[in-house]
Design a protein around this motif. Structure first.
Motif, PDB file in Angstrom:
ATOM      1  N   THR A 230     -13.505  -5.226  -1.410  1.00  0.00           N
ATOM      2  CA  THR A 230     -12.520  -5.648  -0.971  1.00  0.00           C
ATOM      3  C   THR A 230     -11.185  -5.383  -1.567  1.00  0.00           C
ATOM      4  N   LEU A 231     -10.271  -4.962  -0.761  1.00  0.00           N
ATOM      5  CA  LEU A 231      -8.702  -4.999  -1.313  1.00  0.00           C
ATOM      6  C   LEU A 231      -7.730  -5.829  -0.786  1.00  0.00           C
TER       7      LEU A 231
ATOM      8  N   CYS B 111       0.928  -1.130  -0.059  1.00  0.00           N
ATOM      9  CA  CYS B 111      -0.123   0.026   0.097  1.00  0.00           C
ATOM     10  C   CYS B 111       0.926   1.364   0.121  1.00  0.00           C
TER      11      CYS B 111
ATOM     12  N   LEU C  40      -2.878   3.046   6.205  1.00  0.00           N
ATOM     13  CA  LEU C  40      -3.584   3.756   5.378  1.00  0.00           C
ATOM     14  C   LEU C  40      -3.646   4.882   5.903  1.00  0.00           C
TER      15      LEU C  40
ATOM     16  N   THR D  90      -9.570  -4.005   3.992  1.00  0.00           N
ATOM     17  CA  THR D  90      -8.316  -4.246   3.335  1.00  0.00           C
ATOM     18  C   THR D  90      -7.600  -5.326   3.780  1.00  0.00           C
ATOM     19  N   HIS D  91      -7.090  -6.148   3.028  1.00  0.00           N
ATOM     20  CA  HIS D  91      -6.003  -7.208   3.686  1.00  0.00           C
ATOM     21  C   HIS D  91      -4.837  -7.005   3.235  1.00  0.00           C
TER      22      HIS D  91
ATOM     23  N   PHE E  67      -3.643  -6.282  -0.852  1.00  0.00           N
ATOM     24  CA  PHE E  67      -2.383  -5.626  -0.853  1.00  0.00           C
ATOM     25  C   PHE E  67      -1.412  -6.847  -0.460  1.00  0.00           C
TER      26      PHE E  67
ATOM     27  N   LEU F 123      -6.486   2.906  -3.978  1.00  0.00           N
ATOM     28  CA  LEU F 123      -7.049   3.226  -2.854  1.00  0.00           C
ATOM     29  C   LEU F 123      -8.326   4.271  -3.327  1.00  0.00           C
TER      30      LEU F 123
ATOM     31  N   TYR G 201      -8.872   6.058   4.175  1.00  0.00           N
ATOM     32  CA  TYR G 201      -9.126   4.800   3.536  1.00  0.00           C
ATOM     33  C   TYR G 201      -9.303   3.701   4.830  1.00  0.00           C
TER      34      TYR G 201
END
Length: 177
Positions: free
Chosen positions: A33-34, A11, A44, A53-54, A36, A20, A48
């Motif tokens: 769902t993100l 990220c 982040l 986010t994972h 990275f 993002l 955000y």
């Protein structure tokens, strides 16, 4: 609609701003769902922080992190997605995105913002990887449902392999800068 955004990097990369901001704007109307790859810094900006986010684990070596990250990203394939958006036609993002999309018959989009093959960023990779990255870029672009590009040059190149090409040029996050 459930959307999965699969990154090729951590990220803190330059491309993270594009990912993002897209996720943030899509999250107003869709479940996003993100994924990275791990890095030393997984924080982040506050804007955000509410995104789903994972991160794959950082293993102290970029190539090891990317390879193991493919397996961690595949674990998210057990959730059903309608659209899988892959950032860059590179193995660390495309392999899990492609398999997850095929598992659920989801649409697969590839975000192509740089020339990754020979004559481009592959020239910075170790010599033994250059031919593979060049081949893989073409494979990924031929095995998706749509390509998002950032320049007219990439748009022209993408239309040689796929009909569904969309030009979405980069912008700047004025709040961030």
């Amino acid at each position: 609609m459930k959307i999965l955004l699969v990154s090729y990097s951590d990220c803190a990369s330059g491309n993270a701003s594009r990912i993002l901001n897209l996720a943030f704007n899509l999250s107003h109307r869709h479940e996003v769902t993100l994924l990275f790859d791990g890095g030393r810094d997984q924080s982040l900006p506050e804007k955000y922080s509410k995104l789903d986010t994972h991160f794959t684990p950082w293993l102290g070596n970029l190539y090891l992190t990317l390879v193991v990250g493919i397996l961690f990203k595949l674990l998210h394939g057990f959730r059903r997605y309608d659209v899988v958006h892959c950032f860059k036609p590179l193995p660390s993002s495309f392999i899990p995105a492609w398999l997850i999309a095929r598992l659920h018959s989801a649409k697969l989009l590839v975000d192509w913002d740089d020339w990754e093959g020979k004559g481009g960023f592959a020239d910075q990779d170790p010599a033994f990887l250059r031919d593979f990255i060049d081949w893989f870029q073409g494979f990924a672009l031929r095995h998706c449902d749509g390509i998002i590009v950032v320049t007219p040059f990439l748009e022209k190149e993408a239309k040689k392999v796929l009909e569904h090409v969309f030009l979405v040029q980069n912008g700047a996050d004025l709040e961030f800068f």
